[in-house]
Write a protein that holds these residues in place. Structure first.
Motif, short mmCIF file in Angstrom:
data_model
loop_
_atom_site.label_atom_id
_atom_site.label_comp_id
_atom_site.label_asym_id
_atom_site.label_seq_id
_atom_site.Cartn_x
_atom_site.Cartn_y
_atom_site.Cartn_z
N GLY A 130 -3.76 0.34 3.82
CA GLY A 130 -4.60 0.05 2.66
C GLY A 130 -3.84 -0.07 1.36
O GLY A 130 -4.45 -0.18 0.31
N HIS A 177 -1.63 -2.47 -0.88
CA HIS A 177 -1.34 -3.90 -0.94
C HIS A 177 -0.42 -4.20 -2.11
O HIS A 177 -0.44 -3.52 -3.13
N LEU A 178 0.38 -5.25 -1.92
CA LEU A 178 1.21 -5.75 -3.01
C LEU A 178 0.36 -6.77 -3.76
O LEU A 178 0.15 -7.88 -3.27
N TYR A 179 -0.14 -6.36 -4.93
CA TYR A 179 -1.10 -7.24 -5.60
C TYR A 179 -0.41 -8.28 -6.46
O TYR A 179 0.54 -7.98 -7.17
N TRP A 180 -0.87 -9.52 -6.28
CA TRP A 180 -0.47 -10.60 -7.18
C TRP A 180 -1.70 -10.96 -7.98
O TRP A 180 -2.80 -11.01 -7.44
N GLN A 181 -1.49 -11.27 -9.24
CA GLN A 181 -2.64 -11.59 -10.09
C GLN A 181 -2.56 -13.04 -10.54
O GLN A 181 -1.55 -13.50 -11.03
N TYR A 220 -7.11 -11.35 -7.69
CA TYR A 220 -5.99 -10.61 -7.10
C TYR A 220 -5.74 -11.11 -5.69
O TYR A 220 -6.66 -11.45 -4.95
N PRO A 280 7.89 -3.49 -3.33
CA PRO A 280 7.57 -2.42 -4.28
C PRO A 280 6.28 -1.69 -3.92
O PRO A 280 6.11 -0.52 -4.23
N MET A 307 13.56 -5.98 -5.84
CA MET A 307 12.42 -6.74 -5.35
C MET A 307 11.23 -6.61 -6.29
O MET A 307 10.11 -6.93 -5.91
N LEU A 351 8.60 -9.40 -7.08
CA LEU A 351 7.44 -9.67 -6.24
C LEU A 351 6.18 -9.02 -6.79
O LEU A 351 5.09 -9.34 -6.41
N LEU A 361 3.80 -9.18 -9.01
CA LEU A 361 3.31 -10.13 -10.00
C LEU A 361 2.09 -9.62 -10.76
O LEU A 361 1.70 -10.19 -11.75
N ALA A 362 1.50 -8.56 -10.23
CA ALA A 362 0.28 -8.08 -10.88
C ALA A 362 0.64 -7.11 -12.00
O ALA A 362 1.61 -6.36 -11.90
N ALA A 389 -0.54 -4.09 -14.80
CA ALA A 389 -1.14 -2.77 -14.61
C ALA A 389 -2.64 -2.88 -14.40
O ALA A 389 -3.25 -3.87 -14.75
N GLY A 390 -3.18 -1.90 -13.81
CA GLY A 390 -4.63 -1.90 -13.58
C GLY A 390 -5.00 -2.65 -12.33
O GLY A 390 -6.04 -3.28 -12.27
N VAL A 391 -4.11 -2.62 -11.31
CA VAL A 391 -4.41 -3.29 -10.05
C VAL A 391 -5.52 -2.53 -9.34
O VAL A 391 -5.71 -1.33 -9.59
N PRO A 392 -6.23 -3.24 -8.43
CA PRO A 392 -7.31 -2.57 -7.71
C PRO A 392 -6.80 -1.41 -6.87
O PRO A 392 -5.60 -1.27 -6.62
N GLU A 393 -7.74 -0.64 -6.44
CA GLU A 393 -7.43 0.57 -5.70
C GLU A 393 -6.78 0.27 -4.36
O GLU A 393 -5.98 1.02 -3.84
N GLY A 394 -7.16 -0.88 -3.75
CA GLY A 394 -6.65 -1.22 -2.43
C GLY A 394 -7.61 -0.76 -1.37
O GLY A 394 -8.80 -0.57 -1.64
#
Lengths: 241, 154
Positions: free
Chosen positions: A16, A18-22, A27, A117, B1, B4, B6-7, B9-14
Motif C-alpha cells: 500500500g 506508492h510512489l506518487y507522481w503528480q 496522482y 524513494p 533516485m 522519481l 515527482l509528487a 508534499a501532501g501526497v495521498p495516504e496510499g
C-alpha cells in the motif's frame, strides 16, 4: 519486531505504499508505470526480435512466435467463434501477453535492485488500478462488440431466456469487471505477499516451492483473464435464437 | 533516485485499494499496446501462418488433382496396353492361320503335281507296253505266217 533483521536489503514488506507522481490535481502510481514500461519494452523487444525476417519455413524464435500466435488464436476462436474472432484477436492477445509478462516479470525480475524513494517495483498487475483498467476495457469491448454488431437488439440478451433474468443480468454487468479485476489483483498480490512473508522468515530454499506455485498461478491467471475476456466479448456477439 | 519523486508534499495516504489517475492512464497504455502489438506481432505472424496454411492447402489440392490425373492416365495406358496385347494376339493367330493355309495349299499342290506326274508316266508306260505288245504280236504273226509259208512250201 526488534528481533527481525530489518537492516537486510531484502525481506522487507511494503504494502500500500506508492510512489506518487503528480500531474495537475491527479496522482499516479509511479512504480506501476515504471515496471510496466520496463516489461512492455522487454515484450516489444522480444516480439521485434522474434518477428524479424520471418520465412515460410520457420526457424528459431519464429517457431515460438507462431506457437504463441496459434495459442492466442485458438483461445479467441474457441470463445468468440470463427466469424468474428479476427477483430478481437489483437485485444485478447494483448491482454494475455501483457498480463503474462507482468505476472512473470513481477516474480522473476529482481526489482529490489532498483531502489525507489517510496514504494517498490513489482508486477503491475498487483496494483488494483491496472486490473480495474483492463477489466473496464473488457466491459467496454463487450458493449462495443454487441452494440456495433446488433444495435439496440443487443439488449435483448438481458431478457433471455425469460424476463425474470433481467435483474440478474444487470447485476452481472457489474460483477463481471469486478470479478475479473479482483481475481487477477488478488492472486498476484497474494502471491507476492506469500513469497515476501516466506522470504522474510526463511530467506533460503523454503520460499522456492511457493515461488514456483506463484509462477504457475501467474500463468493461469493470464490465461483465465484472456479466456474470460474472450468469452464475454463472444457473449456480446452471440447470435440470439 | 529522488528525481522519481515527482509528487510534491501532501501526497495521498496510499493503501491497497487506492484508485486514482493510474487507472485511465493504464487503460490508455493497454490500448496503445494493443495497436503496437497488432502492428508488430499479430498481423505479421498471422500473415505468415495464414499464408503457409493457404500454401499447404493449395499444394494439397494441387497434389490431389495431379494424383487423380496420374490415376486416370494409368488406367488409360492399361486400357491401351490391353488393346495392344489383344491386337498382337490376333495378328499372331492370323499369321499362324495364314502360314498353315499356305503350307496346306503348297502341300496339296505338290501332291497333285506328283500324282499327275505319276499318272502320266504310268499311262506312258502302259501305252508303250501296249504298243510294244502290238508290235510284238505283229512280228509274231508275221513270223508265224512266214514259218507256215515255209512249212507249206517245203
Amino acid at each position: 519486531m526488534a528481533l527481525m533483521p530489518l537492516s537486510l536489503p531484502f525481506a522487507k514488506l511494503e504494502v500500500g505504499h506508492h510512489l506518487y507522481w503528480q500531474i495537475g490535481d491527479l496522482y499516479l502510481h509511479g512504480q506501476v508505470f515504471l515496471s510496466s514500461w520496463i516489461l512492455i519494452a522487454i515484450l516489444l523487444a522480444f516480439v521485434l526480435v522474434g518477428t524479424r525476417g520471418m520465412k515460410r519455413d520457420p526457424i528459431g524464435l519464429q517457431n515460438l512466435m507462431e506457437f504463441l500466435w496459434d495459442f492466442i488464436r485458438d483461445l479467441a476462436r474457441d470463445q468468440i467463434g470463427e466469424k468474428y474472432y479476427r477483430d478481437w484477436l489483437p485485444f485478447i492477445g494483448t491482454l494475455f501477453l501483457f498480463i503474462f509478462v507482468s505476472n512473470w516479470g513481477g516474480a522473476l525480475i529482481p526489482w529490489k535492485i532498483i531502489e525507489l524513494p517510496e514504494g517498490e517495483l513489482g508486477a503491475p498487475t498487483a496494483d488494483i488500478n491496472t486490473t480495474v483498467a483492463m477489466a473496464l476495457l473488457v466491459t467496454l469491448a463487450y458493449f462495443y462488440a454487441g452494440l456495433s454488431r446488433k444495435g439496440l437488439r443487443f439488449f435483448e440478451l438481458y431478457v433471455e431466456p425469460t424476463p425474470i433474468m433481467l435483474p440478474f443480468k444487470i447485476i452481472e454487468e457489474f460483477t463481471k469487471p469486478l470479478s475479473l479485476s479482483f481475481r487477477l489483483f488478488g492472486n498476484i498480490l497474494a502471491d507476492e505477499l506469500a513469497v515476501g512473508v516466506l522470504v522474510y522468515l526463511v530467506p533460503l530454499i523454503v520460499p522456492l516451492p511457493v515461488m514456483l506455485l506463484g509462477l504457475f498461478t501467474s500463468a493461469i491467471q493470464a490465461l483465465i483473464f484472456a479466456t474470460l475476456a474472450a468469452f464475454y466479448i463472444g457473449e456480446g456477439l452471440h447470435e440470439a435464437h | 533516485m529522488t528525481w522519481l519523486l515527482l509528487a510534491e508534499a501532501g501526497v495521498p495516504e496510499g493503501g491497497l485499494f487506492d484508485l486514482d489517475a493510474t487507472l485511465p492512464l493504464m487503460a490508455v497504455q493497454v490500448v496503445l499496446l494493443t495497436f503496437l502489438l497488432n502492428a508488430l506481432f499479430f498481423r505479421p505472424v498471422g500473415k505468415v501462418v495464414e499464408d503457409r496454411e493457404g500454401f499447404i492447402s493449395t499444394s494439397r489440392a494441387d497434389a490431389k488433382q495431379k494424383l487423380a490425373q496420374v490415376e486416370h492416365l494409368e488406367a488409360d495406358l492399361a486400357e491401351q496396353l490391353k488393346a495392344a496385347r489383344q491386337a498382337v494376339q490376333s495378328v499372331i493367330v492370323d499369321a499362324e492361320k495364314e502360314v498353315d493355309g499356305l503350307y496346306r495349299e503348297a502341300l496339296a499342290q505338290a501332291e497333285a503335281e506328283a500324282n499327275r506326274t505319276k499318272e502320266e508316266s504310268r499311262r506312258g508306260i502302259e501305252a508303250e507296253r501296249e504298243s510294244a505288245r502290238a508290235q510284238l504280236k505283229g512280228k509274231v504273226d508275221q513270223l508265224s505266217s512266214t514259218i507256215i509259208d515255209r512249212l507249206l512250201a517245203a
